[in-house]
Scaffold this active site. Structure first.
Site, PDB file in Angstrom:
ATOM      1  N   CYS A   1       0.906  -1.305   0.108  1.00 31.94           N
ATOM      2  CA  CYS A   1      -0.020  -0.059   0.041  1.00 31.94           C
ATOM      3  C   CYS A   1       0.651   1.212   0.111  1.00 31.94           C
ATOM      4  O   CYS A   1       2.049   1.178   0.425  1.00 31.94           O
ATOM      5  CB  CYS A   1      -0.833  -0.090   1.107  1.00 31.94           C
ATOM      6  SG  CYS A   1      -1.774  -1.463   1.502  1.00 31.94           S
TER       7      CYS A   1
ATOM      8  N   TYR B   1      -5.821 -13.120  -4.709  1.00 31.71           N
ATOM      9  CA  TYR B   1      -5.111 -12.893  -3.470  1.00 31.71           C
ATOM     10  C   TYR B   1      -5.572 -13.442  -2.211  1.00 31.71           C
ATOM     11  O   TYR B   1      -6.976 -13.240  -1.888  1.00 31.71           O
ATOM     12  CB  TYR B   1      -5.133 -11.231  -3.216  1.00 31.71           C
ATOM     13  CG  TYR B   1      -4.580 -10.512  -1.937  1.00 31.71           C
ATOM     14  CD1 TYR B   1      -3.773 -11.349  -1.210  1.00 31.71           C
ATOM     15  CD2 TYR B   1      -4.952  -9.416  -1.883  1.00 31.71           C
ATOM     16  CE1 TYR B   1      -3.214 -10.474   0.048  1.00 31.71           C
ATOM     17  CE2 TYR B   1      -4.589  -8.675  -0.533  1.00 31.71           C
ATOM     18  CZ  TYR B   1      -3.724  -9.355   0.489  1.00 31.71           C
ATOM     19  OH  TYR B   1      -3.264  -8.910   1.394  1.00 31.71           O
TER      20      TYR B   1
ATOM     21  N   HIS C   1      -4.968 -12.327   6.249  1.00 34.66           N
ATOM     22  CA  HIS C   1      -6.408 -12.539   6.844  1.00 34.66           C
ATOM     23  C   HIS C   1      -7.158 -11.487   6.261  1.00 34.66           C
ATOM     24  O   HIS C   1      -8.294 -11.009   7.208  1.00 34.66           O
ATOM     25  CB  HIS C   1      -6.059 -12.349   8.557  1.00 34.66           C
ATOM     26  CG  HIS C   1      -5.863 -13.550   9.233  1.00 34.66           C
ATOM     27  ND1 HIS C   1      -4.895 -13.589  10.336  1.00 34.66           N
ATOM     28  CD2 HIS C   1      -5.919 -14.851   8.893  1.00 34.66           C
ATOM     29  CE1 HIS C   1      -5.036 -14.836  10.696  1.00 34.66           C
ATOM     30  NE2 HIS C   1      -5.374 -15.371   9.798  1.00 34.66           N
TER      31      HIS C   1
ATOM     32  N   ASP D   1       3.754 -10.909   8.528  1.00 32.88           N
ATOM     33  CA  ASP D   1       4.414 -10.809   7.268  1.00 32.88           C
ATOM     34  C   ASP D   1       5.488  -9.579   7.073  1.00 32.88           C
ATOM     35  O   ASP D   1       6.613  -9.779   6.650  1.00 32.88           O
ATOM     36  CB  ASP D   1       3.300 -10.701   5.896  1.00 32.88           C
ATOM     37  CG  ASP D   1       3.658 -10.459   4.679  1.00 32.88           C
ATOM     38  OD1 ASP D   1       4.836 -11.129   4.214  1.00 32.88           O
ATOM     39  OD2 ASP D   1       3.244  -9.914   3.798  1.00 32.88           O
TER      40      ASP D   1
END
Ligand code: ADP
Ligand code: SF4
Length: 688
Positions: free
Chosen positions: A30, A169, A173, A265
């Site tokens: 992002c 994707y 979560h 991650d």
């Protein structure tokens, strides 16, 4: 010429119908710009392509109003009107010879749909992921059919927008395909629930349908979190994570594999210090599929990259944060400038900007997110104007960055620092438990300065106003930093806290300069509520001190929710036996105890301790500036500027940014600076 040792990193590789020019793959991340600031987003991605990345992905891109992440500006492909904005990015990326990838997403119950007011979807009825007064609807068959159609339509639009690689994707979560896969989110009794073959059905359908729709010219990538890192309570790479890869092995054109959730991650260096930390989880993937694999793990060392490819761990070196800290990382390896790489320090300030819904920023790379709106390039800066010399006082992050950029512009730079070590707070905070990589902020800049012939650096040189006058350098940048207050003034108390002189009162500066607290319990009072008090509690408790941690906040270091660390910080302190007292302000410090007051009931609580460490607020160090300013009429300064924490205490990222901006603005008129402050993407009023 590429050093032979690294040549494997520059071998092209086919991904389905397209070919990547080398092995550097900027995975989706992002930018806080997305559909609201498409020109800025395109320019950020273009810089990565210019810097040598073979594949440049955008960020998660919503396929439908029922995946509406407002107020966070992610990518958007709800309908064909979103295509031109994304076309800006694909054109810009292609202009530099890279492939453009799009991460299509349906966020399921992670999307709150606050703007669209669409129903929130999930595999089964459940609460919405964010705390909002709304529940998600378990999808019926017609909802699933609609979702598949939306995904197919979005893939077609992505192809029209010029993307070369289109993602399905299932990770972090945060996406519906992953939610269907996870038994604790999927209680369905039909062919989409129950055994793995059923829970995987939706992913298979999306992959097949995306290939069918665009697979003739576009590669179809699958981003999959192989392990939730919650042991037997979640999906594990050794069990179902592996089974998923085995079942779908040859279906996608590319496997982009990682761990879940986002905090795992994008783990910070504080909690996951080692580069390549995801390797143990994902290294099985290449044994199961013949398709190319991309792996991440804050990878910045070219030797490790080569080894990962040679050992068959991955085909592509995936990177989000390393590409943010240094968009020119591939080019620097290719041209043998490895020492010049600005290594990601793993601080997650980039992540924090996304979590705050603002354009991306980076501690190491102050140009990140400023490529379009300020026209900043990470490797280029305007050459100097008429002035020839500059003095920078203070070699913390602001002073080092300012000196480095001024030197790049061609000025003769004098840099003076009071301490023996250059680096200021980057080095001081970097000496605390878990933050050692923060020192790289200084290392990178010191190395750069050492390479230049036009910089004179003086350490152990406490500069006075008289020294500055004697030096007769007409342009002075004061990066003198800030000091933590010892009087308790902070967010909750605008007045000094009454303190018995027999109590030992410490500040973070004392701790970072190596002072040891007296024996006995230490009360750390955190009215700053950002990160430092939590770090100090960790540091001192790991050194064996008994710590009581009190704060007016209702959890520890609340700001670190933004860096994805808050839960880990609180967990660590609890495990270390730190006594937490939450929701309490400090009202008075006595000789042997402190008085705390509940923020709600005002009920009082005494706490016994041997010393108190106050982490409340900082005072700017402006003494030099104040003296020099007073005499400004009769001193010869053409430029006298406070920068960094001396101007406005903030994050290290803010100090670096401030030093960078001061160097860029030097010799520009005030009116030019104000006019060019930054460009904005104004909403177009035409159309309907
Ligand atoms: P910033 O984050 O703004 O760079 P820091 O506190 O990290 O601020 O760094 C400020 C640096 O300035 C410190 O290393 C400090 O020793 C140095 N400094 C402060 N005053 C003087 C001075 N008068 N002469 C030389 N160095 C100074
Ligand atoms: Fe790395 Fe920190 Fe920059 Fe993010 S902000 S890319 S974690 S240095």
């Amino acid at each position: 010429m590429v050093n032979d040792k690294y040549s494997i990193l520059f071998e092209p590789l086919k991904i389905g119908p397209v070919t990547a020019r080398n092995r550097f793959f900027q995975v989706p991340h992002c930018t806080g710009m997305g559909h609201l600031r498409p020109k800025a987003d395109a320019a950020t991605r273009a810089i990565k392509a210019e810097g040598g990345w073979a594949v440049v992905c955008n960020q998660e891109t919503e396929i439908h109003p029922s995946s509406d992440l407002t107020p966070f500006p992610e990518g958007r492909l709800w309908d064909s009107r979103d295509i031109p904005a994304l076309r800006l990015m694909t054109d810009a990326v292609h202009a530099h010879g890279a492939l453009a990838a799009v991460e299509l997403v349906h966020n399921g119950n992670h999307a709150s749909n606050l703007s669209s007011r669409a129903p929130v979807f999930a595999p089964s009825d459940m609460a919405v992921d964010n705390i909002i007064p709304k529940q998600a609807k378990g999808m019926d068959k017609s909802d699933i059919r609609a979702l598949r159609r939306w995904h197919r339509d979005a893939a077609r639009r992505a192809k029209t927008a010029g993307f070369d690689i289109i993602y399905v994707y299932a990770g972090h979560h945060m996406t519906l395909p992953q939610h269907f896969l996870l038994p604790n989110m999927n209680n369905r009794m039909d062919e989409y629930g129950g055994p793995l073959e059923n829970r995987i059905r939706l992913i298979r359908e999306l992959l097949e349908e995306t290939k069918d729709e665009v697979g003739d010219t576009c590669a179809v990538a699958f981003r999959f979190a192989v392990d939730e890192m919650s042991g037997a309570d979640g999906m594990q790479a050794s069990e179902e994570g592996r089974a998923v890869v085995e079942i779908l092995a040859e279906l996608p054109d590319l496997w982009d594999v990682n761990v879940s959730d986002w905090s795992n991650d994008s783990a910070t260096s504080r909690f996951m210090p080692n580069e390549g930390y995801q390797t143990p989880y994902i290294e099985f993937v290449k044994q199961v599929t013949t398709k190319p694999v991309v792996a991440v793990g804050r990878l910045t060392s070219p030797d490790r990259m080569v080894s990962m490819i040679k050992r068959g761990v991955t085909d592509f070196i995936g990177a989000a944060r390393p590409s943010i800290a240094d968009p020119f990382l591939p080019q620097k390896i290719q041209t043998g400038r490895i020492e010049e790489i600005r290594e990601c320090i793993g601080c997650n300030i980039c992540v924090a900007s996304d979590n705050m819904g603002v354009p991306i920023r980076c501690t190491q790379n102050p140009t990140m997110g400023e490529e379009w709106r300020r026209g900043w390039h990470p490797e280029k800066i305007e050459t100097k104007g008429k002035e020839t010399e500059a003095l920078v006082v203070g070699a913390g992050p602001a002073g080092l960055e300012c000196a480095m950029q001024l030197a790049k512009r061609g000025y003769e730079v004098t840099l003076a620092e009071a301490c023996a070590d250059l680096g200021g707070r980057a080095v001081l905070e970097g000496s605390l438990h878990g933050l050692s990589s923060w020192k790289w902020v200084a290392d990178h800049r010191i190395y750069d300065l050492q390479q230049r012939g036009n910089v004179k650096t003086f350490s152990q040189s406490l500069i006075t106003a008289q020294d500055i006058s004697d030096l007769a350098i007409p342009n002075v940048f004061l990066a003198t930093g800030a000091k933590w207050r010892r009087d308790g003034v902070g967010r909750s108390s605008r007045r000094a806290i009454t303190t018995d002189p027999n109590m030992t009162v410490l500040t973070p500066d004392d701790m970072m300069s190596g002072q040891l607290p007296p024996s006995g319990p230490i009360l750390i009072y955190d009215d700053d509520q950002i990160y430092l008090a939590g770090v100090l509690a960790d540091h001192l408790s790991s050194a064996g001190y008994e710590i009581i941690f009190a704060t007016p906040a209702t959890n520890v270091s609340p700001w670190t929710e933004n860096t994805l660390e808050q839960a880990q910080i609180q967990r660590t302190l609890i495990k270390r036996g730190v006594k937490l007292i939450l929701g309490k302000t400090l009202t008075q410090i006595y000789a042997d105890h402190a008085q705390l007051s509940c923020i709600y009931s005002k009920s009082e609580q005494p706490v016994e301790m041997a010393s108190i460490l106050l982490v409340t607020e900082r005072r700017r160090k402006t003494e030099l500036y104040d003296i020099l300013r007073k005499n400004s009429d009769d001193t010869p300064f053409k430029k006298l500027k406070l920068i960094g924490d001396a101007e406005a205490p903030g994050l290290i990222a803010d100090a670096v940014f401030s030093g960078h901006m001061a160097a860029r603005h030097f010799e520009k008129s005030q009116s030019t600076i104000e006019r060019e402050y930054f460009r904005r993407e104004i909403i177009a009023l035409e159309g309907n």
